[in-house]
Design a protein around this motif. Structure first.
Motif, short mmCIF file in Angstrom:
data_model
loop_
_atom_site.label_atom_id
_atom_site.label_comp_id
_atom_site.label_asym_id
_atom_site.label_seq_id
_atom_site.Cartn_x
_atom_site.Cartn_y
_atom_site.Cartn_z
N LEU A 181 -6.45 -30.69 7.11
CA LEU A 181 -5.83 -31.62 8.06
C LEU A 181 -5.45 -32.96 7.43
O LEU A 181 -4.87 -33.81 8.09
N GLY A 195 2.61 -41.49 9.18
CA GLY A 195 3.46 -42.02 8.13
C GLY A 195 4.80 -42.51 8.66
O GLY A 195 5.15 -42.28 9.81
N SER A 216 2.36 -42.27 -0.80
CA SER A 216 2.23 -41.08 0.04
C SER A 216 1.59 -41.41 1.38
O SER A 216 2.06 -40.96 2.43
N SER A 217 0.53 -42.22 1.36
CA SER A 217 -0.10 -42.56 2.64
C SER A 217 0.84 -43.38 3.49
O SER A 217 0.83 -43.29 4.72
N CYS A 218 1.72 -44.16 2.85
CA CYS A 218 2.66 -44.99 3.61
C CYS A 218 3.74 -44.13 4.26
O CYS A 218 4.00 -44.27 5.46
N PHE A 219 4.33 -43.23 3.52
CA PHE A 219 5.48 -42.48 4.05
C PHE A 219 5.08 -41.14 4.69
O PHE A 219 5.65 -40.74 5.69
N GLU A 220 4.09 -40.48 4.12
CA GLU A 220 3.67 -39.18 4.69
C GLU A 220 2.50 -39.33 5.66
O GLU A 220 2.29 -38.46 6.51
N GLY A 221 1.72 -40.42 5.55
CA GLY A 221 0.60 -40.62 6.45
C GLY A 221 -0.67 -39.96 5.96
O GLY A 221 -0.67 -39.18 5.01
N LEU A 222 -1.78 -40.29 6.62
CA LEU A 222 -3.07 -39.72 6.23
C LEU A 222 -3.18 -38.25 6.61
O LEU A 222 -3.83 -37.46 5.93
N GLY A 223 -2.55 -37.88 7.72
CA GLY A 223 -2.65 -36.51 8.21
C GLY A 223 -1.79 -35.55 7.42
O GLY A 223 -0.75 -35.92 6.89
N ALA A 224 -2.23 -34.29 7.34
CA ALA A 224 -1.45 -33.26 6.66
C ALA A 224 -0.19 -32.95 7.47
O ALA A 224 -0.12 -33.22 8.67
N ARG A 225 0.81 -32.40 6.79
CA ARG A 225 2.08 -32.08 7.47
C ARG A 225 2.19 -30.59 7.69
O ARG A 225 1.62 -29.80 6.98
#
Lengths: 204, 204
Positions: free
Chosen positions: B152, B200, A195-204
């Motif tokens: 966030l 991400g 998830s951190s790799c594809f969605e990133g640390l930030g919320a969507r």
DNA sequence: GTCTATAGGAGGATAGAC
DNA sequence: GTCTATCCTCCTATAGAC
């Protein structure tokens, strides 16, 4: 002689091949655990259960051994990618990333030290390794570009950055950190890193 | 004597301190370049321009030297975090991540080898290092939780996973990979890694 | 504390019997 | 090809003069 006793020779060859496989597998594990410099040939030989001199009949140097382990894992990746059932490009990338993380968690991912230059040179000079690397990069690259064409990839990232970020999952220390924490099982850890790799640390 | 000649003693102390700083700085760079095992004490001494035996008057072992380098960078991080001007929590995290990447690109980030157990043990036993680590983790943790409270942060990730992912930027090989490619300058490289980290790989 | 010189040991690689 | 025993180089660490 070879032609008159094919089965016996084949058997002997199989035994040798099996031993070499065992050596490479052990080296691969130790490379993943400790890295090239910290791994000793004595250790590999002892772990396989053979004498060091016997190991040197199979591999002419410690670097050759490490290179063989890297070639092995590259071939494994090639086979895996070649046989991967068709999916949408983005799903292919996710599947491959997950497979890489699973391999690493199982201690079967020898990390290529960005440090050792002589080992690096040996790998660059090895056509099997380089062909594998190019093949893997081509396949991943095609999926990345297809996903980009569909607007599914972060537009701030060129394809090469996506490719390298995927490669970097093979030596991501977050897996070990989380495992040491003991709060999550392997499946959860992989889900989080994915998830951190594809969605990133930030919320969507 | 110390009390009768304070300026002279202070001067001598300063010289010694400066030399120790130079040693640690050199060791730090070499640790970043080659890792603990591949770095040799001869190399550090030669690079500083002193004899190896002199170095051993400052640090009683190679491990002590490496530990000092790690302590140094941890203190640096502490100071940086302490003096960071107030911002929204998410911006704090981004600023710190960027600072870490810049440090690494400048070759000033000695990577803690997840491998070497004795060095690890030394660091765990070092109160200065551990206090620093806890302090840094506390500050980052507070910002992470504040950002989570505002919705966030990627909800799939517990705070600890976010923390470890940020720590992992200190040894992210993507920076070197991209730099070797030669297609992007350092600022672009950092922007890309920042984006892949927080936004991400997938499009939003 | 700095140097030169060297001890001590680990580890990569090999010799030679089987 | 496998073994035991050994060589030899490199590297950490120290001795001892200044």
């Amino acid at each position: 002689m070879t032609s008159t006793l094919p089965t016996k020779v084949s058997f002997k060859t199989q035994m040798l091949q099996a031993r070499e496989d065992a050596i490479i597998q052990t080296a691969s594990r130790l490379l993943a655990e400790k890295g090239f410099e910290a791994m000793t040939v004595d250790e590999v030989a002892a772990s396989v259960g053979i004498a060091k001199a016997s190991l040197y009949k199979h591999f002419s140097s410690k670097e050759d051994l490490a290179a063989a382990a890297m070639v092995r894992v590259m071939q494994r990746a090639q086979t895996y990618l070649r046989d991967l059932p068709p999916q949408a490009p983005m799903d292919q990338l996710r599947t491959v990333a997950r497979w890489t993380l699973e391999l690493k968690l199982r201690g079967e991912m020898p990390s290529l030290p960005s440090q050792n230059s002589t080992l690096r040179a040996k790998l660059v000079a090895d056509p099997v390794y380089m062909d594998g690397l190019i093949d893997v990069s081509d396949r991943l690259g095609a999926w990345i570009e297809a996903a980009q064409a569909k607007g599914l990839i972060n537009p701030a990232l060129p394809a090469i950055a996506v490719l390298y970020t995927l490669y970097a999952r093979a030596c991501d220390p977050v897996l070990e950190f989380l495992r040491m924490g003991g709060q999550h099982d392997d499946a959860q850890i992989i889900d989080m890193v994915m998830s951190s790799c594809f969605e990133g640390l930030g919320a969507r």
